[in-house]
Motif scaffolding. Structure first.
Motif, PDB file in Angstrom:
ATOM      1  N   GLY A 202     -81.222  73.037   1.846  1.00 33.03           N
ATOM      2  CA  GLY A 202     -82.247  73.785   1.131  1.00 33.03           C
ATOM      3  C   GLY A 202     -81.679  74.849   0.211  1.00 33.03           C
ATOM      4  N   ALA A 203     -80.368  74.918   0.093  1.00 31.56           N
ATOM      5  CA  ALA A 203     -79.731  75.943  -0.730  1.00 31.56           C
ATOM      6  C   ALA A 203     -79.440  75.409  -2.125  1.00 31.56           C
ATOM      7  CB  ALA A 203     -78.440  76.409  -0.062  1.00 31.56           C
ATOM      8  N   SER A 204     -79.086  76.308  -3.008  1.00 23.54           N
ATOM      9  CA  SER A 204     -78.759  75.947  -4.386  1.00 23.54           C
ATOM     10  C   SER A 204     -77.372  75.313  -4.454  1.00 23.54           C
ATOM     11  CB  SER A 204     -78.785  77.184  -5.279  1.00 23.54           C
ATOM     12  OG  SER A 204     -78.114  76.933  -6.504  1.00 23.54           O
ATOM     13  N   PRO A 205     -77.258  74.042  -4.824  1.00 23.38           N
ATOM     14  CA  PRO A 205     -75.930  73.428  -4.954  1.00 23.38           C
ATOM     15  C   PRO A 205     -75.050  74.154  -5.958  1.00 23.38           C
ATOM     16  CG  PRO A 205     -77.654  71.753  -5.018  1.00 23.38           C
ATOM     17  CD  PRO A 205     -78.339  73.086  -5.110  1.00 23.38           C
ATOM     18  N   MET A 206     -75.655  74.662  -7.031  1.00 22.70           N
ATOM     19  CA  MET A 206     -74.879  75.384  -8.036  1.00 22.70           C
ATOM     20  C   MET A 206     -74.286  76.657  -7.448  1.00 22.70           C
ATOM     21  SD  MET A 206     -76.073  77.043 -11.685  1.00 22.70           S
ATOM     22  CE  MET A 206     -76.574  75.472 -12.383  1.00 22.70           C
ATOM     23  N   GLU A 245     -87.746  79.270  -8.447  1.00 25.07           N
ATOM     24  CA  GLU A 245     -88.631  78.920  -7.333  1.00 25.07           C
ATOM     25  C   GLU A 245     -88.342  79.797  -6.120  1.00 25.07           C
ATOM     26  OE1 GLU A 245     -91.426  77.070  -4.811  1.00 25.07           O
ATOM     27  OE2 GLU A 245     -91.261  77.381  -6.979  1.00 25.07           O
ATOM     28  N   ALA A 246     -87.060  80.053  -5.831  1.00 21.75           N
ATOM     29  CA  ALA A 246     -86.707  80.883  -4.679  1.00 21.75           C
ATOM     30  C   ALA A 246     -87.236  82.308  -4.855  1.00 21.75           C
ATOM     31  CB  ALA A 246     -85.194  80.897  -4.492  1.00 21.75           C
ATOM     32  N   ALA A 247     -87.121  82.843  -6.057  1.00 25.06           N
ATOM     33  CA  ALA A 247     -87.630  84.195  -6.321  1.00 25.06           C
ATOM     34  C   ALA A 247     -89.149  84.240  -6.209  1.00 25.06           C
ATOM     35  CB  ALA A 247     -87.179  84.651  -7.707  1.00 25.06           C
ATOM     36  N   ARG A 248     -89.805  83.192  -6.716  1.00 23.38           N
ATOM     37  CA  ARG A 248     -91.264  83.149  -6.627  1.00 23.38           C
ATOM     38  C   ARG A 248     -91.712  83.162  -5.173  1.00 23.38           C
ATOM     39  NH1 ARG A 248     -95.236  80.341  -5.211  1.00 23.38           N
ATOM     40  NH2 ARG A 248     -93.922  78.636  -4.463  1.00 23.38           N
ATOM     41  N   ARG A 249     -91.029  82.357  -4.324  1.00 21.81           N
ATOM     42  CA  ARG A 249     -91.382  82.311  -2.908  1.00 21.81           C
ATOM     43  C   ARG A 249     -91.156  83.662  -2.238  1.00 21.81           C
ATOM     44  NH1 ARG A 249     -89.904  76.568  -0.057  1.00 21.81           N
ATOM     45  NH2 ARG A 249     -90.547  75.183  -1.730  1.00 21.81           N
ATOM     46  N   PHE A 250     -90.058  84.314  -2.599  1.00 23.99           N
ATOM     47  CA  PHE A 250     -89.750  85.616  -2.008  1.00 23.99           C
ATOM     48  C   PHE A 250     -90.856  86.622  -2.328  1.00 23.99           C
ATOM     49  CE2 PHE A 250     -87.906  89.858  -2.165  1.00 23.99           C
ATOM     50  CZ  PHE A 250     -87.268  89.931  -0.935  1.00 23.99           C
ATOM     51  N   ILE A 251     -91.265  86.682  -3.571  1.00 27.49           N
ATOM     52  CA  ILE A 251     -92.294  87.626  -4.002  1.00 27.49           C
ATOM     53  C   ILE A 251     -93.639  87.297  -3.361  1.00 27.49           C
ATOM     54  CG2 ILE A 251     -93.633  88.399  -6.006  1.00 27.49           C
ATOM     55  CD1 ILE A 251     -91.016  88.029  -7.645  1.00 27.49           C
ATOM     56  N   LYS A 253     -93.983  85.962  -0.543  1.00 29.35           N
ATOM     57  CA  LYS A 253     -93.829  85.994   0.914  1.00 29.35           C
ATOM     58  C   LYS A 253     -94.057  84.619   1.535  1.00 29.35           C
ATOM     59  CE  LYS A 253     -94.759  90.912   1.684  1.00 29.35           C
ATOM     60  NZ  LYS A 253     -94.402  91.296   0.328  1.00 29.35           N
ATOM     61  N   GLU A 254     -93.595  83.582   0.835  1.00 35.37           N
ATOM     62  CA  GLU A 254     -93.641  82.211   1.348  1.00 35.37           C
ATOM     63  C   GLU A 254     -92.316  81.883   2.037  1.00 35.37           C
ATOM     64  OE1 GLU A 254     -94.545  79.603  -1.859  1.00 35.37           O
ATOM     65  OE2 GLU A 254     -96.487  80.540  -2.304  1.00 35.37           O
ATOM     66  N   PRO A 255     -92.290  80.823   2.857  1.00 36.26           N
ATOM     67  CA  PRO A 255     -91.028  80.467   3.528  1.00 36.26           C
ATOM     68  C   PRO A 255     -89.904  80.235   2.518  1.00 36.26           C
ATOM     69  CG  PRO A 255     -92.856  79.261   4.494  1.00 36.26           C
ATOM     70  CD  PRO A 255     -93.407  79.956   3.274  1.00 36.26           C
TER      71      PRO A 255
END
Length: 263
Positions: A202-206, A245-251, A253-255
């Motif tokens: 689930g992590a960023s390959p880059m 997408e990761a930042a959007r989820r963080f803001i 408060k999504e998993p």
């Protein structure tokens, strides 16, 4: 049955050295299996993390000494040197793998087996794990890149001591020295390693690739170069869809897309 079993599922490749009758010693057949498997893992974009382990309660006892002695007849220094050089392509690819590599060590990790464990980003071990750069006992020098990797983990002085003494490290001391990241019971070893590997799917390959590359060069890179690379790499990651997408989820408060597994 292959001496290197490869199972790929859910983005995780599990490589099991499977020569328990010889304590998973690195003979020609097993080395050839690595030479075929490692480039394929590098190319496989569906593989997001790799677990390396050994069958039969042993990680790897190192080189196959009986086979090495049998090969001495008619073997010149230059031919033996070429045998070592022939290993370097896949050894280098495993060292520079841009995906997390997790070693799950039970029992002996001796000689080149210890070197293999040192290639991993994370080493998990059971209390029964034993580490030893045993080369001095047979008048050889460490190989499989141990002279590169071990000083970066334990420092130059301690690396010399472990290489020249050829003494055995138990799991507790190996953890204190930073060789082992964590210990777990034998029954939990592979599940824990695979859970850690699974978290990286689930992590960023880059981001993983850039972090591994930069940290791998850290001890030989001037500060100004490191800072320049940080700026380059951060800009690349900032523009990625993964970061957005990761930042959007963080803001929101999504998993999170990536989460290190709890012990």
């Amino acid at each position: 049955m292959s001496q290197l079993e490869i199972q790929i599922a859910d983005g995780i490749a599990t490589l099991t050295m499977n020569r328990p009758d010889a304590r998973n010693a690195l003979g020609d057949e097993l080395k050839a299996a690595f030479a075929a498997a490692v480039p394929a893992l590098v190319r496989d974009g569906d593989v997001r993390a790799v677990v390396l382990t050994g069958a039969g309660g042993v990680f790897c006892a190192g080189g196959d000494l009986r086979a090495m002695l049998a090969a001495r007849e008619g073997m010149t220094t230059e031919r033996w040197r070429q045998r070592m050089l022939d290993l370097h392509p896949w050894v280098r690819q495993l060292m520079e793998l841009d995906k997390p590599l997790i070693a799950a060590v039970d029992g002996a990790a001796y000689g080149a087996g210890f070197s293999l464990a040192l290639m991993a980003d994370f080493v998990l071990a059971t209390p029964a794990a034993r580490f030893c750069l045993s080369f001095m006992k047979v008048g050889l020098v460490p190989d499989f890149a141990a002279m590169h990797s071990l000083p970066r983990v334990v420092g130059v002085q301690r690396a010399k001591e472990l290489m020249l003494s050829a003494r055995e490290l138990r799991a507790d001391e190996a953890q204190q020295l930073g060789i082992v990241m964590e210990q777990c019971a034998a029954a939990d070893l592979l599940p824990r390693a695979q859970a850690l590997a699974r978290s990286f799917t689930g992590a960023s390959p880059m981001a993983i690739s850039l972090i591994k590359r930069e940290v791998g060069m850290a001890l030989a890179t001037p500060l100004d170069t490191t800072l320049a690379h940080e700026a380059d790499h951060q800009a690349l990651c900032y523009q990625s869809s993964y970061h957005a997408e990761a930042a959007r989820r963080f803001i929101a408060k999504e998993p999170a897309m990536f989460s290190w597994p709890q012990t």
